[in-house]
Each structure stands twice: as C-alpha cells, then as structure tokens.
Scaffold this motif. Structure first.
Motif: not given
Ligand SMILES: Nc1ncnc2c1ncn2[C@@H]1O[C@H](COP(=O)(O)OP(=O)(O)O)[C@@H](O)[C@H]1O
Ligand SMILES: NC(=O)OP(=O)(O)O
Length: 312
Positions: A281-285, A300-312
């Motif tokens: 959260l701190n980094f995304a903020k 896969e995650a770096v391409r947006g296809n896996s993981g929890t992806i947090i953006s501001g």
C-alpha cells in the motif's frame, strides 16, 4: 528505457517450514527461485532483489546461544550481516548460473546493506518478527519459561520465537544499489530487511538487536531506487480476505482505498500478510504499482494475469 522492479523474495522461497534446513535444502530452493526471477531479467526488466532471513537468522541465533560456552556469541545485527552473506552468496551463485544458461551475461552482485531504524520504535516493547523454526504450543510455552524467549503464534502455522522488528527509516546503501542496477547489474540487496542500525548524536551509525521485515524495507528500497514496480513474492497466488475460512476471497486488481478498508477490518495478520499489505500500500500510494503474488507466477503477475495488483 527498461523498467526497474524491486522484488522481495519470501523466506519460504529459501527455506520452507517443514524442511530440515540443510544447506542443500536451501541451495535447491534458491536454485528454483532463480529460474523464476531470471524470467523477469529475460523480459528486459532491471532487477533489484531483496529477501527474507527469518528462518536463517533464527537458526544462526540458536547456534550462537547453544555454543556460548565455547565461542562468544555475536549480537543480532552481526547475525543479520551473516545471513545477508550466506543467502546472498547462494543467490549470486544460482542466479548467475541460470542467466548464463539462458545466454545472458548480466553480472549479479550482492550488496551488504544497512537499514536505519529508531531505537524508540514500539516493536522493541512488543516484538512481532517470527524467526527460526516452528514449535507446538506446548514446546513454545516450555521454551518461554526455561529460556525466556518471547514466543507467539504465527498465522495458524505453529509457534515461533519473536524478536523486535522496527520500521525501516532509510536504506543507507540505496544510492549505490541504484547506480549498480542502472549500470546493468542484477543487484541482491537489503537481505533480511537490512542490518538494523541507529544514528547516534555524533552522526555515526551503530548496530541494534532486531530483525527488520524485508517487505517493509523492500518498499523503502523500491522508493529510494525509483522503481516502477514493487513485487512481493510469497507462497500464495493472491492476498485473500477472510483467509482460511469458507468465505475466503482472492483479491486481484484492487485500489489503494479498497485495500485500506480491508486493513481497517483487521483482515491481515501481523507476522505474515499484514506487513506485506502495508508495504504494498505504501509503495502504491506514493510511487508506483505493487504486486503481491506467488514466486511461481511472477511472470504472469508482471503481465497483469496473476497476483494481487495494487494501484493508486
Ligand atoms: N489474508 C491472507 N492472504 C493470504 N495469505 C495469508 C493471509 N494471512 C496470512 N497468510 C499467510 O501468509 C503466508 C505468507 O507470509 P509469510 O510466511 O510471512 O511469507 P514469506 O516467508 O513468503 O515472506 C502465506 O503462506 C499464508 O499462509
Ligand atoms: N527479515 C524478514 O522479513 O524475513 P522473512 O521474510 O523470512 O520473515
């Protein structure tokens, strides 16, 4: 220009709770981890890798205590330095060999890293960082009584010794790490959260006995090297709400404000997912995109296809 990713590699990726903890166990795990990390380098990202040391620093501390009659024990800041060298050495060996096998010649370097903390951090009064091996509740209570260890339950996985884990304030070697990454090196840095040091009134730094959470220091490192992405790699594919219950739900793409509302509900436990979510959260903020995902699905995650992806 290629993007910079700071990756925080979970302690589980280096030593799993059920493993004996031999050098071979750990080297094999690091070798496997290196195959996944090499995919990011192959895709053209500049990579700074930080890693956990909870199991290792706990074992080194135990070795020091068991042998105290024959060899003078060292303080925990020194043990953190030992674990950076030990794990960093395995990572340099394995990652370099994986890159060479893929026909890439980027040098891999390990940077001994110090992290500034405050001696007044509240965690010195109520330690939260689990280290070393797991125990049953009965064993833990016995160790607490006999050896005066501080023992806590760790995310329904068993009991562990806990030590103070102050918040990182500043990564002292951040500029050097940034320059090394920009020059095309794959950099292993800030292992085990960095060696905890405090700044004295005369401006000098002095070690302090603690183990910093590598997800928190990884976030600081990612901010200080101006990373585009901060990835926290662990052994679950996503962050879950209602984790471990029949109602558990994986979080995929999520905004800072939505994730903050789950934090306020108390969804994430202190010794495991809590610091990961807080750091992401701190980094995304403040800076860029954060991803919490499993090591196996990092590409896969770096391409947006896996993981929890947090953006501001
Ligand atoms: N809300 C949650 N969502 C996902 N995993 C969780 C959650 N709460 C606790 N965990 C646990 O957190 C663990 C990862 O934390 P930890 O063991 O500290 O990671 P690492 O050693 O990989 O840094 C997972 O294996 C999982 O058991
Ligand atoms: N220092 C640290 O955060 O280690 P683990 O990831 O192994 O808990």
């Amino acid at each position: 220009m290629s993007k910079t990713i700071v990756v925080a590699l979970g302690g589980n990726a280096i030593l799993q709770p059920k493993q004996e903890g031999t050098y071979e166990n750990q080297l094999n795990n690091v070798r496997t981890s290196s195959k996944f990390l090499a995919k990011l380098i192959q895709e053209g990202y500049k990579l700074v890798i930080t890693h956990g040391n909870g199991p290792q620093v706990g074992n080194i501390l135990r070795q020091n205590e068991e042998a105290e009659d024959v060899v003078p024990p060292m303080p925990m800041d020194v043990l953190n330095g030992e674990s950076q060298g030990f794990i960093g050495y395995m990572m340099v060996q394995c990652l370099q060999s994986e890159l060479n096998a893929l026909g890439m010649d980027a040098p891999v370097v390990n940077t001994l890293t110090r992290t500034q903390v405050s001696q007044n951090d509240e965690d010195f009064n109520d330690p939260s960082k689990p280290i070393g091996t797991f125990y049953t509740e009965e064993e833990a209570k016995k160790l607490q009584a006999e050896r005066n260890w501080n023992m806590k339950e760790d995310s329904n996985r068993g009991w562990r010794r806990v030590v103070p884990s102050p918040q990182p304030i500043n990564i002292l070697e951040a500029d050097t790490i940034k320059q090394l990454a920009e020059a095309g090196n794959v950099v292993v840095a800030g292992g085990g959260g960095g060696i905890p040091v405090i700044k004295k009134d005369n401006g000098e730094y002095e070690g302090i006995e603690a183990v910093i959470d590598k997800d928190r220091s990884g976030c600081k490192l990612a901010e200080e090297v101006n990373a585009d992405v901060f990835m926290i790699l662990t052994d679950v594919d996503h962050v879950f709400v209602n984790f471990g219950t029949a109602d558990e739900k994986a979080l995929k793409d999520i905004s800072v404000s939505e994730l903050e509302s789950y934090v306020e509900e108390g969804q994430f436990s202190k010794g495991s997912m809590g610091p990961k979510v807080e750091s992401a959260l701190n980094f995304a903020k403040n800076t860029g995109t954060s991803i919490i995902c499993s090591l196996e699905k990092v590409d896969e995650a770096v391409r947006g296809n896996s993981g929890t992806i947090i953006s501001g």
